[in-house]
Write an enzyme that holds these catalytic residues in place. Sequence first.
Site, PDB file in Angstrom:
ATOM      1  N   ASP A 407       0.875  -1.213   0.166  1.00 62.69           N
ATOM      2  CA  ASP A 407       0.017   0.047   0.038  1.00 62.69           C
ATOM      3  C   ASP A 407       1.003   1.351   0.005  1.00 62.69           C
ATOM      4  O   ASP A 407       1.858   1.157   0.349  1.00 62.69           O
ATOM      5  CB  ASP A 407      -0.955  -0.222   1.242  1.00 62.69           C
ATOM      6  CG  ASP A 407      -1.872   1.105   1.462  1.00 62.69           C
ATOM      7  OD1 ASP A 407      -2.439   1.674   0.163  1.00 62.69           O
ATOM      8  OD2 ASP A 407      -2.303   1.468   2.392  1.00 62.69           O
ATOM      9  N   GLU A 410       2.591   4.989  -4.037  1.00 64.80           N
ATOM     10  CA  GLU A 410       2.446   5.858  -5.212  1.00 64.80           C
ATOM     11  C   GLU A 410       3.906   6.432  -5.310  1.00 64.80           C
ATOM     12  O   GLU A 410       4.236   6.806  -6.610  1.00 64.80           O
ATOM     13  CB  GLU A 410       1.240   6.790  -4.899  1.00 64.80           C
ATOM     14  CG  GLU A 410       0.017   6.049  -5.241  1.00 64.80           C
ATOM     15  CD  GLU A 410      -0.444   5.165  -4.051  1.00 64.80           C
ATOM     16  OE1 GLU A 410       0.114   5.324  -2.889  1.00 64.80           O
ATOM     17  OE2 GLU A 410      -1.086   4.491  -4.170  1.00 64.80           O
ATOM     18  N   ASP A 485      -9.175   3.853  -2.093  1.00 63.76           N
ATOM     19  CA  ASP A 485      -9.647   4.315  -0.822  1.00 63.76           C
ATOM     20  C   ASP A 485     -11.163   4.962  -1.354  1.00 63.76           C
ATOM     21  O   ASP A 485     -11.230   6.090  -1.610  1.00 63.76           O
ATOM     22  CB  ASP A 485      -9.238   5.433   0.027  1.00 63.76           C
ATOM     23  CG  ASP A 485      -7.979   4.764   0.822  1.00 63.76           C
ATOM     24  OD1 ASP A 485      -7.814   3.269   0.692  1.00 63.76           O
ATOM     25  OD2 ASP A 485      -7.322   5.232   0.964  1.00 63.76           O
TER      26      ASP A 485
END
Length: 800
Positions: A407, A410, A485
């Site tokens: 997670d 990015e 999300d």
Amino acid sequence: MILNTELEYKGNLFPSKIVKYEKNLNVLSFTSENGVILEVTIRRDSVLRFRYTTTGIFENDFSYAITKYASRGYNHLEVTENEKQYIITTAKLICHVSKLDLRTSIFDAKDKSLLCEDELGFHWEESYEHGGDVVKMSKIAQPGESYYGLGDKPVDNNLKGKRFENWVTDSYAYGRGTDPIYKAIPFYTGLHSKRSYGIFFDNTFRSFFDFCSERRNITSFWAHGGEMNYYFIYGPEMSEVVANYTDLTGKPHEMPALWTLGYHQCKWSYYPESNVKEITKKFRDLKIPCDAIYLDIDYMEGFRCFTWNKQYFPDPKRMVKELADDGFKTIVIIDPGIKIDMDYSIFKEGLEKNYFCKRADGPYMKGKVWPGECYFPDFTNPEVRDWWSNLFQELVEEIGVKGVWNDMNEPAVMDVPGKSFPDDVRHNYDGNFSSHRKAHNIYGMQMARATYQGLKKFSYPKRPFVITRAAYSGTQRYTSSWTGDNIATWDHLTIANIQAQRMCMSGFSFIGSDIGGFAEQPNGELYARWIQLGIFHPFCRTHSSGDHGDQEPWAFGENITNVVRKFIELRYQLLPYLYTAFWRYVGEGVPILKSLVLFDQADLHTHYRNDEFIFGEKILACPITGPNQKGRRMYFPIGKWYNFWDKTVVEGGQESWVDADLDSMPIFIKEGAIIPKYPIQQYVGEKEITEVSLDVYYKNGKEDSELYEDANDGYDYTKGRYSLLKFNLVGSENKLIIRIHKTGKYITPYEMFNINLFGLPFEVDSIKVDNEEVDLKDLSFNNNSLVVTKEFTNLQIMGK
Ligand code: GLC
């Protein structure tokens, strides 16, 4: 920001006339008077690569996206010229290159129809500050052209009229139209005149795609650096375009273990151990099938990756084993940020080995994530990937964790402009040293790749399982993914549906959404409707941020629990069907979900549909997307479709109303299909499979179906130990014949098939198995169901 693609823009520069042409096997190069070189590489008859340099020198040819396993080779290549252009002909395509300005037009080689043509073609702006060019391409949109693809964009399927940006971004509670979000997949398909082609712009810099938004009839794409480097991929079927793109950027390296296709339960966070156990016990008590339980960041000691909070989880190895004994696979989260802490061995080691990213002028890239201030491994360095992969030894080999969830890759940085690294951060980029401008979009991909390497190493001989949030083209080779999300709203259910279809159309089929929504809390109805959709997604997991209440299947009262159980059970029954779809995806790049346009592009009605989709090859599903609904209107693709619940038949090519109370949803089966089903299990492997059902949906005509099986894990299937059954169904007014052709060396554990015949237009009189008439009693024939040995190769059902 430089967004302009217009001719009038004074900074635009263009190639001039061709002064040199060279051919080196399958690489053709055209040099213009002002030093621009266009290199056209013939990869396949239907795949051409176009690459331009403005300096006369190409960069080192390196791509994280293109796989070395991609198919190559063509049947035909011929280059001719006339006064105005060079003409490149392959078995599938004809490409004209204008002698005046390098503009190209591409045609179908068979009937010479125009597929794609440059408007301004290649042009560029010099970007002195960054030391490169802004490279641009513009094409003329053909009449009625539609556009699809681009990864996870949360907008309607058809992209026409919109502009998009590719810059991987942490997007908590994104909404419809938020752009960019977590993934950068610079690949789209164009569709006009019943033909489809694809364009993959393999450039990792911040890039843009404009589909007739800035100018009505122009489609353009451009990037803030790097080369204009794109692949043109021809179909003419969109499914072929996607399969060819997936071939180019890679299919998953292995089949997923079957359990990964079961139901997964996740929350931020289940802790301590007693809470985890409470949850898993409840699944078993309530008989709701579940295969995986997740530990989010709170299992760690102060959010330090590869550590455990010993207060919450005093003995992780024992716990993971106890969960495993009950059929639960434990999956843990691992983020890229490594806490700055000299007492933390992983930090110390990373520092000593010089594995963390640095700013241009020397200091480390420091940023805040869950653990506080962190440094970040440079996953673009192969040595760092190796190191990272070895960090999983204890988790996987010792403790027994079965999957890892990456997670924040990015990479996400909190409380800073841009929510990520600044542009000047340096990266190894596998020896092609770069700034973050170039590495940003592939950072998460390289993290997931390193994690995959670790899982593969330490799970062997079992198959690895990884999930990633960030991705660039090609990431599908290593990992599954989810859409990030989202929010517990009806609109987000609709968005999740489109995003999953879009990801499948973008070569990345192992995808799902946080079922029920991550932020905020769904009511029972929304949760149940989302589960109904989620069981048709390749990755099927409930996840929520937890701070708004519970989101387990039993959190909304008994009624909802019963609906949720019913649908998760259906997922488990359909596992062999889904596994077969995965086999097609892993083997041939066939997307697991097919938007209606991909299923039947010739039918214009499909071009703007969003909600309906085909799951695998034969099942048409359509979620209910609003509250208090007792059904909905939906579009049926051309053909005949059986209602899964009551077996009534709907004629396609039109919209119809479908009843769907809360305990139902619109599910239809293509006529002629044979759908394999397993018995319901509480988790994969709970039972030895002793019976497999084949649901046969009669058709007056022919239809092929298939069933792929193997040991459900491990690598024996790569050595031929799999079982592939090809079913060939032929129905007429008073007869139904099913032939089976088997390949592969795997012996399935069951002996018999339970065959259920639906929609027979005749009463059964006699049945022949392998050309011998068998007493109906011996086949336990009852109500159009029969039991027959799995070894049969020919079954004939005769009417009176
Ligand atoms: C991010 C993830 C989410 C996770 C949370 C805490 O928001 O997208 O899935 O639960 O971080 O780790």
